[in-house]
Scaffold this motif. Structure first.
Motif, mmCIF file in Angstrom:
data_model
loop_
_atom_site.group_PDB
_atom_site.id
_atom_site.type_symbol
_atom_site.label_atom_id
_atom_site.label_comp_id
_atom_site.label_asym_id
_atom_site.label_seq_id
_atom_site.Cartn_x
_atom_site.Cartn_y
_atom_site.Cartn_z
ATOM 1 N N GLU A 1 -0.541 7.865 0.940
ATOM 2 C CA GLU A 1 0.043 6.669 1.535
ATOM 3 C C GLU A 1 -1.002 5.568 1.587
ATOM 4 O OE1 GLU A 1 1.550 7.644 5.347
ATOM 5 O OE2 GLU A 1 2.745 9.330 4.639
ATOM 6 N N GLY A 2 -0.570 4.334 1.355
ATOM 7 C CA GLY A 2 -1.515 3.230 1.441
ATOM 8 C C GLY A 2 -0.922 1.935 0.923
ATOM 9 N N TYR A 3 -1.740 0.894 0.899
ATOM 10 C CA TYR A 3 -1.316 -0.424 0.419
ATOM 11 C C TYR A 3 -1.755 -0.613 -1.039
ATOM 12 C CZ TYR A 3 0.285 -2.152 4.915
ATOM 13 O OH TYR A 3 0.998 -2.348 6.073
ATOM 14 N N ALA B 1 -5.697 -3.158 -6.562
ATOM 15 C CA ALA B 1 -6.463 -2.306 -5.646
ATOM 16 C C ALA B 1 -5.494 -1.445 -4.843
ATOM 17 C CB ALA B 1 -7.321 -3.151 -4.709
ATOM 18 N N PHE B 2 -5.944 -0.238 -4.509
ATOM 19 C CA PHE B 2 -5.149 0.667 -3.670
ATOM 20 C C PHE B 2 -6.035 1.157 -2.542
ATOM 21 C CE2 PHE B 2 -3.521 4.793 -2.367
ATOM 22 C CZ PHE B 2 -2.179 4.509 -2.182
ATOM 23 N N CYS B 3 -5.538 0.995 -1.306
ATOM 24 C CA CYS B 3 -6.337 1.349 -0.132
ATOM 25 C C CYS B 3 -5.509 2.185 0.831
ATOM 26 C CB CYS B 3 -6.842 0.083 0.554
ATOM 27 S SG CYS B 3 -7.817 0.421 2.029
ATOM 28 N N SER B 4 -5.960 3.405 1.083
ATOM 29 C CA SER B 4 -5.249 4.283 2.026
ATOM 30 C C SER B 4 -5.762 4.112 3.457
ATOM 31 C CB SER B 4 -5.413 5.748 1.600
ATOM 32 O OG SER B 4 -6.780 6.103 1.571
ATOM 33 N N ALA B 5 -6.876 3.410 3.620
ATOM 34 C CA ALA B 5 -7.478 3.274 4.956
ATOM 35 C C ALA B 5 -6.880 2.126 5.758
ATOM 36 C CB ALA B 5 -8.987 3.074 4.824
ATOM 37 N N PHE B 6 -6.193 1.178 5.103
ATOM 38 C CA PHE B 6 -5.581 0.077 5.836
ATOM 39 C C PHE B 6 -4.422 0.589 6.684
ATOM 40 C CE2 PHE B 6 -6.820 -3.808 3.007
ATOM 41 C CZ PHE B 6 -8.133 -3.677 3.463
ATOM 42 N N THR B 7 -4.360 0.120 7.924
ATOM 43 C CA THR B 7 -3.333 0.599 8.850
ATOM 44 C C THR B 7 -2.214 -0.409 9.098
ATOM 45 O OG1 THR B 7 -4.641 -0.167 10.736
ATOM 46 C CG2 THR B 7 -4.946 2.115 10.016
ATOM 47 N N GLY B 8 -2.378 -1.641 8.641
ATOM 48 C CA GLY B 8 -1.329 -2.625 8.890
ATOM 49 C C GLY B 8 -1.674 -3.983 8.329
ATOM 50 N N GLU B 9 -0.825 -4.950 8.648
ATOM 51 C CA GLU B 9 -0.950 -6.291 8.086
ATOM 52 C C GLU B 9 -2.262 -6.962 8.477
ATOM 53 O OE1 GLU B 9 1.483 -10.554 8.017
ATOM 54 O OE2 GLU B 9 2.393 -8.779 8.934
ATOM 55 N N SER C 1 4.443 5.200 0.005
ATOM 56 C CA SER C 1 4.254 6.508 0.647
ATOM 57 C C SER C 1 5.257 7.497 0.086
ATOM 58 C CB SER C 1 4.442 6.414 2.166
ATOM 59 O OG SER C 1 5.769 6.056 2.477
ATOM 60 N N GLY C 2 4.828 8.743 -0.040
ATOM 61 C CA GLY C 2 5.736 9.811 -0.389
ATOM 62 C C GLY C 2 5.887 10.040 -1.875
ATOM 63 N N PRO C 3 6.450 11.205 -2.236
ATOM 64 C CA PRO C 3 6.581 11.587 -3.642
ATOM 65 C C PRO C 3 7.546 10.714 -4.436
ATOM 66 C CG PRO C 3 7.709 13.153 -2.204
ATOM 67 C CD PRO C 3 6.931 12.246 -1.321
ATOM 68 N N ASP C 4 8.402 9.950 -3.751
ATOM 69 C CA ASP C 4 9.360 9.091 -4.449
ATOM 70 C C ASP C 4 8.763 7.735 -4.839
ATOM 71 O OD1 ASP C 4 11.336 11.008 -4.256
ATOM 72 O OD2 ASP C 4 11.967 10.315 -2.289
ATOM 73 N N ALA C 5 7.557 7.449 -4.385
ATOM 74 C CA ALA C 5 6.943 6.154 -4.691
ATOM 75 C C ALA C 5 6.601 6.078 -6.180
ATOM 76 C CB ALA C 5 5.688 5.960 -3.847
ATOM 77 N N ASP C 6 7.026 5.018 -6.831
ATOM 78 C CA ASP C 6 6.762 4.833 -8.261
ATOM 79 C C ASP C 6 5.783 3.667 -8.426
ATOM 80 O OD1 ASP C 6 7.893 5.422 -11.194
ATOM 81 O OD2 ASP C 6 7.662 3.249 -10.961
ATOM 82 N N TYR C 7 4.666 3.945 -9.086
ATOM 83 C CA TYR C 7 3.611 2.938 -9.210
ATOM 84 C C TYR C 7 4.099 1.688 -9.939
ATOM 85 C CZ TYR C 7 -0.429 0.614 -11.291
ATOM 86 O OH TYR C 7 -1.325 -0.322 -11.710
ATOM 87 N N THR C 8 4.805 1.881 -11.048
ATOM 88 C CA THR C 8 5.262 0.733 -11.838
ATOM 89 C C THR C 8 6.174 -0.171 -11.020
ATOM 90 O OG1 THR C 8 5.124 2.106 -13.833
ATOM 91 C CG2 THR C 8 6.381 0.059 -13.993
ATOM 92 N N ARG D 1 4.594 3.577 7.906
ATOM 93 C CA ARG D 1 3.202 3.281 7.601
ATOM 94 C C ARG D 1 2.268 4.178 8.380
ATOM 95 N NH1 ARG D 1 6.748 0.051 5.007
ATOM 96 N NH2 ARG D 1 5.899 -1.959 4.378
ATOM 97 N N ASN D 2 1.275 4.725 7.688
ATOM 98 C CA ASN D 2 0.176 5.443 8.351
ATOM 99 C C ASN D 2 0.672 6.348 9.466
ATOM 100 O OD1 ASN D 2 -0.952 2.497 7.596
ATOM 101 N ND2 ASN D 2 -2.468 4.078 7.167
ATOM 102 N N ILE D 3 1.405 7.385 9.079
ATOM 103 C CA ILE D 3 1.989 8.293 10.064
ATOM 104 C C ILE D 3 0.885 8.945 10.881
ATOM 105 C CG2 ILE D 3 3.436 10.327 10.377
ATOM 106 C CD1 ILE D 3 4.690 9.684 7.647
ATOM 107 N N PRO D 4 0.870 8.747 12.201
ATOM 108 C CA PRO D 4 -0.180 9.355 13.023
ATOM 109 C C PRO D 4 0.028 10.859 13.133
ATOM 110 C CG PRO D 4 1.449 8.271 14.414
ATOM 111 C CD PRO D 4 1.822 7.943 12.998
#
Length: 782
Positions: free
Chosen positions: A162-164, A216-224, A264-271, A320-323
């Motif tokens: 998961e990430g932006y 760029a892809f960042c999994s550490a960002f938590t929000g806007e 997020s998740g297996p359904d996310a398509d990069y293109t 977003r960013n499931i705790p």
């Protein structure tokens, strides 16, 4: 730095020899004794090379290699080169190894010089390969991934992490090339890349996909807010650096624009996600530039389209960013979710549990302090529950918890864990009580239509099974892999699973093991293996894992239908019997408690001055245990122990028990024997060995000097320490031949003075808090 080699062999002498040779040649060595140990090790470690023995019990080298590659793929790890170790001279074995992808073979017993040279050759080749791969995947100017490598890597990452995902563009960059030349343009691009790498968190992925276009892809960002800070810093720092490069008079409106979307998740398509991030970027460009935008469905693209597709909507709605904690909802939102879940539980016959925790202040606690403790307790609960559980703050001092898909035995563990850890971390500053209501599936409903899940990576087998089963009136769900099954059963409970043994990535055995390891209803779903293999060892292994049966492929329709129906009928019969057994067990427990209560009354009747003593001690002990965070089952056990703690008085003569005057030393010695007598009597109840300890040590003193054994502190069983406090409290609050019951103030003083000497301070404090909650002094003999 020394190369890191992992040696896997079940023969300890081989491990020692290999370790000695390699360590002597400046290699770091880790020795493991099985394939299972290697797979566990690889999850957290990245060696340079693996030496893997072929012939090992349980999981051989070939199976270990296949599972290693599957694990590396699952965890997105680079493949580690593997060399097979063998004493086998057969070329067929060697050929099989090279076919599946091993790097080399090394014969046993080891020749030190050959062992070291072969390993060094492989490591050198690996280093060259890494160099060539890096050359092929890196953008020469910025050092970022090039377009092809970016697309390849992010296609995988977007499905698994998961990430932006961000599309980033340099504003007015063309003017730099036009006015200052391409060399200066390159310097600006290099500077931009350095700034982006500096401002993005470690672990982010960055790629150059065009002249001045970056992804760029960042999994550490938590929000806007993280995106806002990134956009501001990049724009400020880029202009500052550009002026250093081109001079302070540089007036080009150079800047950075970013479009982003959360994936997020297996359904996310990069293109698809990149196209949506590009739409968001277009909106920034059309407005003021030098900023950012997150795709939210209202974005208009270059062609003026403002409609949203299903995939795009799914990305927008994804969490977003499931705790790593329970979901906390306000009352209004919780009501709708609660009603939906109750409908779902009823429709699919799932179990759940409802808990209501209530907090009360101790003594005259200030409201601010009490409500702060309530806030902390609410957070404490969330942190100790699963992501699938729900929490609602109903009132300031009440927390409602909904535990989804949980077995009844696990509920007490959950509550006990919450209470014990709270008291351990925060002390007894507040009094906490709770209520539990279990929701059990109605096994009498929906018995007519059988629901079968068929798992096979061969589409033809799925279609054949579906046609046969549906023709016989069964509901069928088709799944292509063990991973799909494990995801499927999170929200579905079929009557039976037909599971293929041989599947890619995760075979049937691994799938069943993971299924049985779940701490919920899904671990009980019956499984029948499907196989074309006649090997008896397959069948033995499957049955040992808990499979009900094996069905051979290709399917014989009549056999398939009959075995499925027979298996489901057997399971339903077992469930019905289980419910009956549970009902009878509850009835027997109630009967047992009634018998024990009657026995306790008979014991108390020997002493005209202690009538009802055992019942009160049992109830006080149960209240102390509850406050201490004991589970419901443990509270019931300590209640029974309290009822029987004085059973040894059966052996004390009546004239001593009922003597109105002070006992002589000889008579007191007789009285002091009753704990040992009681322990001997209760030790015959093998099903509840703890009963004897409650009777045996309830007269021990926490600081020493008690009887019969003079134990001290934690050497005294905890349940006995609880009963000791309850027993002393009832003695002080009951009438005796020589005095009336003590006042609350006197009892409180005795408990305070006895902390650490006669009583365990923890349980004495709990008893004092129970007294605080009893201002009318109801907890005494009446």
């Amino acid at each position: 730095m020394a190369n890191w080699i992992v040696v896997v062999d079940d023969d300890l002498s081989n491990l020692k020899v290999a370790g000695h040779i390699l360590s002597k040649n400046n290699k770091r060595v880790t020795a493991l004794k099985s394939g299972e140990a290697l797979l566990t090790f690889i999850r957290d470690n990245k060696p340079d090379l693996i030496l893997l023995d072929i012939r090992m019990p349980g999981m051989d080298g070939f199976e270990t290699f296949r599972k290693l590659r599957s694990l590396e793929n699952e965890l997105q790890l680079e493949e580690i080169p593997v060399v097979f170790l063998t004493a086998d001279e057969e070329t067929a074995t060697e050929s099989k190894g090279f076919e599946i992808g091993v790097s080399d073979y090394i014969r046993k017993p080891f020749e030190p010089e050959i062992l070291v040279k072969r390993i060094n050759n492989i490591l050198e080749k690996q280093e060259k390969l890494h160099h060539f791969q890096d050359e092929a995947t890196r953008d020469k100017l910025t050092g970022f991934l090039n377009k092809a490598a970016t697309n390849e890597r992010l296609k995988v990452m977007c499905r698994k992490i998961e990430g932006y995902l961000m599309m980033i563009d340099l504003d007015s960059f063309k003017l730099v090339n036009d006015l200052y030349g391409h060399d200066m343009g390159d310097k600006v691009l290099i500077t931009f890349a350095e700034l982006l790498k500096k401002n993005l968190p470690e672990g982010s992925t960055m790629g150059r996909v065009g002249g001045d276009e970056f992804v760029a892809f960042c999994s550490a960002f938590t929000g806007e807010n993280d995106l806002k800070i990134l956009a501001r810093c990049m724009n400020e720092q880029l202009v500052e650096k550009a002026k250093e490069l081109m001079g302070p008079d540089m007036e080009i409106p150079l800047g950075v624009s970013m479009g982003a979307i959360y994936v997020s998740g297996p359904d996310a398509d990069y293109t698809d996600a990149l196209a949506l991030a590009d739409k968001a970027l277009y909106n920034v460009k059309q407005k003021d530039k030098h900023g950012y935008a997150i795709y939210n469905g209202d974005t208009v693209d270059e062609k003026g389209n403002d409609t949203t597709g299903l995939k795009a909507l799914s990305m927008i709605l994804s969490e977003r960013n499931i705790p790593d904690s329970a979901l906390s909802l306000e009352k209004d939102a919780f009501i709708n979710v609660y009603r939906f879940i109750m409908r779902y539980l009823k429709r699919y016959n799932r179990s759940a549990s409802k808990l209501l925790f209530t907090l009360c202040p101790v003594n005259e606690q200030h409201n601010d302090i009490f409500y702060e403790a309530c806030d902390n307790f609410c957070e404490h609960i969330k942190d100790h529950l699963r992501k699938s559980d729900l929490v609602m703050r109903y009132r300031k001092n009440q927390v409602f918890v909904f535990l989804t898909d949980i077995k009844e035995f696990a509920i007490a563990q959950v509550v006990g864990g919450i209470m014990n850890s709270w008291y351990k971390e925060n002390g007894d500053g507040v009094s906490i009580s709770y209520e539990i209501e279990n929701i059990e599936p109605d096994l009498s409903n929906d018995f007519n239509t059988l629901w079968i899940a068929v798992v096979d990576d061969e589409p033809l087998n799925l279609k054949i099974a579906e046609r046969i089963l549906e023709k016989n009136g069964m509901k069928v769900s088709l799944l292509n892999s063990g991973r799909e099954l494990l995801d499927f059963v999170k929200n579905n409970i079929p009557d039976l699973i037909l599971l293929d043994v041989k599947m890619q990535e995760m075979d049937g055995f691994d799938t069943l093991a993971k299924l049985r390891a779940e701490n919920s209803e899904i671990s009980d779903i019956p499984v029948i293996f499907l196989t074309a293999n006649d090997d008896e060892s397959f069948e033995a292994r499957g049955l040992s894992l808990g499979a009900m049966d094996f069905i051979r492929k290709p399917f014989i329709p009549e056999v398939l239908v009959l075995r499925v129906k027979h298996a489901v009928e057997l399971i339903r019969l077992q469930r019905t019997l289980y419910q009956e057994v549970e009902k009878k067990t509850a009835e027997n427990e109630r009967l047992f408690i009634h018998v024990v209560e009657s026995l306790a009354q008979a014991i108390d009747a020997k002493d005209s001055y202690t009538n009802g003593h055992s019942g009160r001690v049992a109830e006080y002990a149960r209240l102390i245990a509850k406050k201490a965070g004991y589970s419901s089952a443990a509270q019931n056990n300590i209640y029974i122990m309290g009822l029987l703690h004085d059973v040894g008085k059966i052996g004390v003569p009546d004239h001593i028990i009922n003597k109105p005057s002070r006992l002589t030393d000889e008579e007191f010695e007789v009285i002091k024997r009753h704990p040992s007598v009681g322990s001997q009597i209760l030790s015959n109840i093998k099903e509840m060995p703890e009963l004897a300890s409650g009777a045996h040590w309830h007269h021990e003193r926490f600081g020493g000097g008690g009887y019969p054994d003079g134990l001290v502190g934690d050497k005294i069983p905890e349940t006995s320490r609880i009963i000791a406090v309850a027993d002393a409290y009832d003695a002080m609050t009951s009438n005796r031949s020589y005095r009336k019951y003590m006042t609350q103030e006197k009892v409180r003083s005795e408990l305070e003075n006895g902390k650490g000497t006669q009583f365990d301070p923890r349980f004495a404090d709990i008893m004092l808090k129970l007294m605080d909650e009893d201002p009318d002094y109801q907890m005494r003999e009446h």
